[in-house]
Enzyme design. Structure first.
Site: not given
Ligand code: DGL
Length: 273
Positions: A10-11, A188, A152, A73, A186
């Site tokens: 993931d990011s 997150h 974050e 992600c 997402c």
């Molecule tokens: N967890 C990522 C997702 O599901 C986040 C993407 C991001 O870094 O904006 O899209």
């Protein structure tokens, strides 16, 4: 039986919600979690950039001989995966299908909401996939670009006026729509589940895209005889930005200290030390 590791990326910290569920379901598996904190957030990037990130992230796993790569992600799964998936031999599993399948099986009134990053929402993939299964489903979407940066930065607690105000504004999109199911598109966002639940009320079922994907992965591994023989697996974290700040924030999110290995990662094409 397959004792190779599972790769996950993931990011940012959102992928932890997927890793946590995978660990609960598959405690014997070794996992390698790549976290591209050097480029988070992905959600506002162009398709071309996301395709480049997707390749770099997937290529990272080449040297580990993993049995599968899980794209924890939504942004990459929605906007880039289709462009790159056929270039790889290894199984690569995104998060969209499992989330769609759970939402269509949960909804009773065929009114489904979707919240995600700008790239995920603009891709239109959720509407397309939901209506491929339920053609007369009504799908309401809302891009929430501020949520990943807030998560974050650790703004995940109930009572935090900043995250609550931002969420209330985004979720007001669904007022009067009558949705009975909301996809957290997402990885997150499950970290904000308590606050989202309070705002949406008890009649709206929340779909955790990473969590349901972990359940899908379990079933897929069972069907294909891919479980490891070990009773206790390890998680190795590879981070493209500062390892110490990742360790601290990730421990906060997991509610326990990360005792596993946290390594510095460098991806081809960027973040070279
Ligand atoms: N967890 C990522 C997702 O599901 C986040 C993407 C991001 O870094 O904006 O899209």
């Amino acid at each position: 039986m397959d004792n190779r590791s599972i790769g996950i990326f993931d990011s940012g910290l959102g992928g932890l919600t997927t890793v946590k569920r995978l660990k609960e379901l598959l405690p014997g598996e070794n996992m390698i979690f790549l976290v591209d904190t050097g480029s988070v957030p992905y959600g506002g990037r162009s398709t071309q950039t996301l395709i480049k990130y997707a390749r770099e992230d997937i290529d990272f796993f080449n040297k580990f001989n993993v049995k599968a790569v899980i794209v924890a992600c939504n942004t990459v799964s929605a906007a880039a995966l289709n462009y790159v998936i056929n270039d790889y031999d290894m199984p690569i599993i995104g998060v969209i299908d499992a989330a769609v399948n759970r939402a269509v099986s949960e909804t009773k009134n065929k009114k489904i909401g979707v919240i995600g990053t700008v790239a995920t929402i603009n891709s239109g993939i959720y509407i397309k996939k939901i209506q491929a299964i339920i053609p007369d489903a009504q799908v309401f979407t809302c891009a929430c670009p501020l949520l990943v940066p807030l998560v974050e930065n650790g703004r995940i607690k109930k009572g935090d006026i900043v995250i609550e105000t931002v969420l209330k504004e985004y979720l007001s999109t669904f007022k009067g729509t009558g949705i009975d199911t909301l996809i957290l598109a997402c990885t997150h966002y499950p970290l904000l589940k308590d606050i989202i639940e309070d705002i949406m009320g008890p009649d709206v079922f929340l779909v955790d895209s990473g969590g349901v994907t972990a359940e899908y992965v379990f079933d897929w591994m069972e069907k294909n005889d891919l479980f490891s023989q070990s009773a206790q697996g390890n998680i190795d974290y590879f981070v493209t930005d500062d390892t110490e700040s990742f360790r601290n924030t990730a421990s906060l999110f997991l509610g326990s200290d990360i005792t596993e290995n946290v390594h510095q990662a460098s991806l081809s094409g960027k973040n070279e030390a």
